[in-house]
Design a protein around this motif. Sequence first.
Motif, PDB file in Angstrom:
ATOM      1  N   VAL A   1       0.842  -1.201   0.000  1.00  0.00           N
ATOM      2  CA  VAL A   1       0.000   0.000   0.000  1.00  0.00           C
ATOM      3  C   VAL A   1       0.878   1.251   0.000  1.00  0.00           C
ATOM      4  N   ALA A   2       1.957   1.228   0.787  1.00  0.00           N
ATOM      5  CA  ALA A   2       2.874   2.376   0.827  1.00  0.00           C
ATOM      6  C   ALA A   2       3.536   2.588  -0.534  1.00  0.00           C
TER       7      ALA A   2
ATOM      8  N   GLY B   1       9.747   1.985   3.537  1.00  0.00           N
ATOM      9  CA  GLY B   1       8.440   2.614   3.719  1.00  0.00           C
ATOM     10  C   GLY B   1       8.567   4.000   4.323  1.00  0.00           C
ATOM     11  N   MET B   2       9.456   4.155   5.296  1.00  0.00           N
ATOM     12  CA  MET B   2       9.661   5.461   5.922  1.00  0.00           C
ATOM     13  C   MET B   2      10.258   6.468   4.942  1.00  0.00           C
ATOM     14  N   LEU B   3      11.193   6.007   4.102  1.00  0.00           N
ATOM     15  CA  LEU B   3      11.783   6.908   3.108  1.00  0.00           C
ATOM     16  C   LEU B   3      10.727   7.407   2.122  1.00  0.00           C
TER      17      LEU B   3
ATOM     18  N   GLY C   1       1.025  10.834   1.489  1.00  0.00           N
ATOM     19  CA  GLY C   1       2.078  10.684   2.489  1.00  0.00           C
ATOM     20  C   GLY C   1       1.555  10.039   3.759  1.00  0.00           C
ATOM     21  N   VAL C   2       0.369  10.470   4.197  1.00  0.00           N
ATOM     22  CA  VAL C   2      -0.253   9.862   5.381  1.00  0.00           C
ATOM     23  C   VAL C   2      -0.548   8.388   5.118  1.00  0.00           C
ATOM     24  N   MET C   3      -1.057   8.070   3.925  1.00  0.00           N
ATOM     25  CA  MET C   3      -1.333   6.666   3.577  1.00  0.00           C
ATOM     26  C   MET C   3      -0.065   5.822   3.645  1.00  0.00           C
ATOM     27  N   ALA C   4       1.033   6.355   3.096  1.00  0.00           N
ATOM     28  CA  ALA C   4       2.291   5.608   3.098  1.00  0.00           C
ATOM     29  C   ALA C   4       2.806   5.404   4.520  1.00  0.00           C
ATOM     30  N   LEU C   5       2.705   6.448   5.349  1.00  0.00           N
ATOM     31  CA  LEU C   5       3.202   6.351   6.728  1.00  0.00           C
ATOM     32  C   LEU C   5       2.355   5.385   7.560  1.00  0.00           C
ATOM     33  N   VAL C   6       1.032   5.521   7.478  1.00  0.00           N
ATOM     34  CA  VAL C   6       0.145   4.637   8.242  1.00  0.00           C
ATOM     35  C   VAL C   6       0.347   3.185   7.817  1.00  0.00           C
TER      36      VAL C   6
END
Length: 393
Positions: free
Chosen positions: A224-225, A287-289, A376-381
């Motif tokens: 998803v990220a 994922g964090m990057l 960005g929120v989707m990737a982080l979550v």
Amino acid sequence: MELFRDKRYRHLFSAQVIALIGTGLTTVGLALLASELAGNRAGEVLGAALAIKMIAYVVIAPVVGAYATRLPRRALLVALDLMRALVVVSLPFVTAVWQVYVLIFLLNTFSAGFTPVFQATIPDIFEDEHRYTKALSMSRLAYDLENLLSPLSAAMLLAVMSFNALFVLNAAAFMLSALLVVSVSLPSSQVPPKVVGGVWARLSQGVVLYLRTPRLRGLLALNVAVASAGAMQIVNTVVYVRHVLGEGETSVAIAFAAAGSGSMLIALLLPRLLKRLNQRAVMLAGGMLMSASLFGGLLSPGFHGLLLLWLVLGAGSSMVMTPSGRLLKQSCQADERPTLFAAQFSLSHACWLIGYPLAGWLGASQGMTVAFAVLGVMALVSTLAAMQLWPAH
């Protein structure tokens, strides 16, 4: 490289590269065909074609994965290559948009059959994990090279021929791929595991196995990220570069190349990194990057800032996607590989099926800042969810 001493891998990798470059030519040709058929509605046509591509991937891959072990691998791969060639060579003759949609669905139906079977063959060639990790990195490099070389090749070819010739060249590439596959003897599929139940049980086996495995549930969250970040980069780069920054077409190509360069760099370094680092840590860091790259877009970067963000985004994506085949291999028996690889193919593309239209809609209706923020929120979550779904132990 030691991998290429194995004739089977050498021919399969060459087939993959040739088919990918041909597919990249068709991507450019399809954009021009849509422009010819639909004029200023070309973006709408391309968006629909991309959605159809993802639907074909999500629906067809589990079907092929369920029955792949019952079919001879080499014959199946060759037949799918030839069918892809037949579809592509038909594209110059279309006269209506609906015909494009039908042919794109057929083309990606055959690709959805080809790719997971191809991916499940490589671990049977390289049983030891070190060489298989190198093979995964080479496979990732092939995709990145296609992203860099196909647009450049298409631009040079279009200077001397019509865009319809790109479809013919893609058909020739698929036929050459089929010849390379048929020239080697591939490992036989393992005897399929017994499945209790009927057709639905067979189709759902790979997905059920996937979702029962903690590390693969984590991989799904990371998919998803990847889709959130990748959709923002693929769909909105041209809008941001051309309309927000006022740059030209060359700058669009350079921006796409930046993401590909970041991905290639990681693909080259990863076999060494995974000798020293835990693959879970590497993938979560990826994922964090990607999340950081998207949040960096909130600063309204200029062109050079965007190149840096896309370089980081490409690197993060490769940190997740390159080791994913290793993760799948570690999570199943040999006889379960085709169904599990098909499940990964289908589920990961389901994430893109959400990401593509969401990125396009957010960018067009809400603006680039909102698109960067939401994705960005989707990737982080998703990355934080992967940490919980995939325990360290």
